[in-house]
Design a protein around this motif. Sequence first.
Motif, mmCIF file in Angstrom:
data_model
loop_
_atom_site.group_PDB
_atom_site.id
_atom_site.type_symbol
_atom_site.label_atom_id
_atom_site.label_comp_id
_atom_site.label_asym_id
_atom_site.label_seq_id
_atom_site.Cartn_x
_atom_site.Cartn_y
_atom_site.Cartn_z
ATOM 1 N N GLY A 27 -0.529 -3.367 -3.390
ATOM 2 C CA GLY A 27 -1.544 -3.719 -2.397
ATOM 3 C C GLY A 27 -1.716 -2.746 -1.254
ATOM 4 O O GLY A 27 -2.213 -3.097 -0.191
ATOM 5 N N VAL A 28 -1.339 -1.493 -1.446
ATOM 6 C CA VAL A 28 -1.394 -0.535 -0.337
ATOM 7 C C VAL A 28 -2.780 0.123 -0.221
ATOM 8 O O VAL A 28 -3.071 0.806 0.768
ATOM 9 N N GLY A 29 -3.617 -0.078 -1.236
ATOM 10 C CA GLY A 29 -4.984 0.458 -1.170
ATOM 11 C C GLY A 29 -5.306 1.526 -2.207
ATOM 12 O O GLY A 29 -6.248 2.305 -2.033
ATOM 13 N N LYS A 30 -4.581 1.584 -3.299
ATOM 14 C CA LYS A 30 -4.799 2.619 -4.326
ATOM 15 C C LYS A 30 -6.168 2.455 -5.004
ATOM 16 O O LYS A 30 -6.931 3.410 -5.134
ATOM 17 N N THR A 31 -6.463 1.225 -5.429
ATOM 18 C CA THR A 31 -7.751 0.960 -6.083
ATOM 19 C C THR A 31 -8.894 1.219 -5.094
ATOM 20 O O THR A 31 -9.929 1.796 -5.453
ATOM 21 N N THR A 32 -8.685 0.827 -3.858
ATOM 22 C CA THR A 32 -9.689 1.047 -2.811
ATOM 23 C C THR A 32 -9.954 2.538 -2.636
ATOM 24 O O THR A 32 -11.102 2.978 -2.554
ATOM 25 N N VAL A 62 -0.983 -8.457 2.812
ATOM 26 C CA VAL A 62 -2.260 -8.421 2.088
ATOM 27 C C VAL A 62 -2.586 -9.829 1.566
ATOM 28 O O VAL A 62 -2.880 -10.027 0.400
ATOM 29 N N LYS A 65 -5.563 -10.718 -0.674
ATOM 30 C CA LYS A 65 -5.676 -10.053 -1.970
ATOM 31 C C LYS A 65 -5.789 -11.063 -3.115
ATOM 32 O O LYS A 65 -5.021 -11.997 -3.209
ATOM 33 N N THR A 67 -6.772 -9.845 -6.530
ATOM 34 C CA THR A 67 -6.563 -9.218 -7.844
ATOM 35 C C THR A 67 -5.551 -8.081 -7.722
ATOM 36 O O THR A 67 -5.238 -7.636 -6.631
ATOM 37 N N THR A 68 -5.061 -7.635 -8.862
ATOM 38 C CA THR A 68 -4.101 -6.536 -8.876
ATOM 39 C C THR A 68 -4.356 -5.639 -10.088
ATOM 40 O O THR A 68 -4.874 -6.096 -11.101
ATOM 41 N N THR A 69 -3.985 -4.356 -9.960
ATOM 42 C CA THR A 69 -4.178 -3.410 -11.055
ATOM 43 C C THR A 69 -3.066 -3.613 -12.084
ATOM 44 O O THR A 69 -1.889 -3.598 -11.723
ATOM 45 N N GLN A 93 2.633 -3.019 -8.877
ATOM 46 C CA GLN A 93 3.735 -3.961 -9.064
ATOM 47 C C GLN A 93 4.771 -3.419 -10.039
ATOM 48 O O GLN A 93 4.430 -2.846 -11.061
ATOM 49 N N CYS A 142 -4.051 3.473 7.202
ATOM 50 C CA CYS A 142 -3.956 2.812 8.504
ATOM 51 C C CYS A 142 -4.736 1.505 8.525
ATOM 52 O O CYS A 142 -5.925 1.493 8.832
ATOM 53 N N GLU A 144 -5.928 -1.968 10.108
ATOM 54 C CA GLU A 144 -6.217 -2.214 11.542
ATOM 55 C C GLU A 144 -5.058 -2.907 12.263
ATOM 56 O O GLU A 144 -4.759 -2.595 13.404
ATOM 57 N N ALA A 171 -8.172 4.378 3.432
ATOM 58 C CA ALA A 171 -8.476 4.394 1.992
ATOM 59 C C ALA A 171 -9.903 3.952 1.691
ATOM 60 O O ALA A 171 -10.396 4.167 0.599
HETATM 61 N N1 GTP Z 1 -8.133 -3.232 6.543
HETATM 62 C C1 GTP Z 1 -7.959 -2.482 5.486
HETATM 63 N N2 GTP Z 1 -7.897 -3.084 4.305
HETATM 64 C C2 GTP Z 1 -7.699 -2.312 3.221
HETATM 65 C C3 GTP Z 1 -7.535 -0.928 3.299
HETATM 66 N N3 GTP Z 1 -7.297 -0.431 2.056
HETATM 67 C C4 GTP Z 1 -7.312 -1.512 1.233
HETATM 68 N N4 GTP Z 1 -7.579 -2.633 1.950
HETATM 69 C C5 GTP Z 1 -7.606 -3.992 1.436
HETATM 70 O O1 GTP Z 1 -6.272 -4.255 1.002
HETATM 71 C C6 GTP Z 1 -6.262 -4.944 -0.222
HETATM 72 C C7 GTP Z 1 -5.492 -4.171 -1.269
HETATM 73 O O2 GTP Z 1 -6.238 -3.105 -1.761
HETATM 74 P P1 GTP Z 1 -6.138 -2.519 -3.254
HETATM 75 O O3 GTP Z 1 -6.963 -1.290 -3.220
HETATM 76 O O4 GTP Z 1 -6.447 -3.549 -4.286
HETATM 77 O O5 GTP Z 1 -4.600 -2.166 -3.356
HETATM 78 P P2 GTP Z 1 -3.828 -1.557 -4.597
HETATM 79 O O6 GTP Z 1 -2.836 -0.617 -4.016
HETATM 80 O O7 GTP Z 1 -4.738 -1.032 -5.631
HETATM 81 O O8 GTP Z 1 -3.089 -2.859 -5.156
HETATM 82 P P3 GTP Z 1 -2.289 -3.046 -6.541
HETATM 83 O O9 GTP Z 1 -3.054 -2.392 -7.608
HETATM 84 O O10 GTP Z 1 -2.255 -4.557 -6.705
HETATM 85 O O11 GTP Z 1 -0.926 -2.505 -6.301
HETATM 86 C C8 GTP Z 1 -7.723 -5.177 -0.582
HETATM 87 O O12 GTP Z 1 -8.041 -6.482 -0.164
HETATM 88 C C9 GTP Z 1 -8.481 -4.146 0.235
HETATM 89 O O13 GTP Z 1 -9.771 -4.556 0.599
HETATM 90 C C10 GTP Z 1 -7.629 -0.326 4.585
HETATM 91 O O14 GTP Z 1 -7.536 0.888 4.742
HETATM 92 N N5 GTP Z 1 -7.823 -1.143 5.650
#
Ligand code: GTP
Length: 202
Positions: A27-32, A62, A65, A67-69, A93, A142, A144, A171
């Motif tokens: 959930g750190v924002g990789k998919t984002t 998070v 959140k 969904t997850t990859t 994960q 970063c 918020e 991200a």
């Molecule tokens: N506020 C904020 N939210 C973010 C940011 N990046 C991601 N998010 C949110 O954080 C959540 C996790 O983002 P993902 O991109 O799914 O994270 P991930 O690392 O792909 O997660 P996994 O694949 O489950 O490990 C989502 O709800 C995003 O909208 C950011 O820079 N700021």
Amino acid sequence: MIFGRSERGKPPVEPVTLKILVAGGFGVGKTTLVGAVSEIRPLRTEELLTEAGRPVDDLSGVEGKRTTTVAMDFGRITLREDLVLYLFGTPGQERFWFMWDELSEGALGAVVLADTRRLEDCFAAVDYFERRSIPFLVGVNCFEDAARYPAEDVRQALDLDAGVPVVLCDARDRESVKEVLVGVVRHAMSRTAAARHRTVAT
Ligand SMILES: Nc1nc2c(ncn2[C@@H]2O[C@H](COP(=O)(O)OP(=O)(O)OP(=O)(O)O)[C@@H](O)[C@H]2O)c(=O)[nH]1
Ligand SMILES: [Mg+2]
């Protein structure tokens, strides 16, 4: 009219394509990140987080959140006319980490995304790339509501080598992510050049 060779349009450049991994904790924002810069509709392998996964999926930080990859994210970005990056986002994960070896095959370098509220979640990714000598950069995503720390503090907390770049980023922001990607390509190229220099010198 007949054009001389020099007057014909320049031949299309065959771009160099490089593979970059995007890793880090859950959930750190990789998919984002992949979605923010990809010029093709990113391929995603998202599954719903379920009630059954609740005991193992740590959602602190998070909570929103859903969904997850489960396998990977895939995207593409043209950094320059002659330089195209293929981005492979890894699953966060632990139970899906068996995918990482497959995904890291042939990678030039990696971005390890970190969240300062849960810095320990990226230790495994840092270890993974250090052990395999894959050049990587740490991108601090970063959020918020997370406290801001200088890049140097993050470097110390992660016990990174002096040469590993640490970049603060968002991200969700295309320009910010592009900077991160340029940073990792630069870093990987200079590491490769230094290694070649050492080989020639010995
Ligand atoms: N506020 C904020 N939210 C973010 C940011 N990046 C991601 N998010 C949110 O954080 C959540 C996790 O983002 P993902 O991109 O799914 O994270 P991930 O690392 O792909 O997660 P996994 O694949 O489950 O490990 C989502 O709800 C995003 O909208 C950011 O820079 N700021
Ligand atoms: Mg993901």
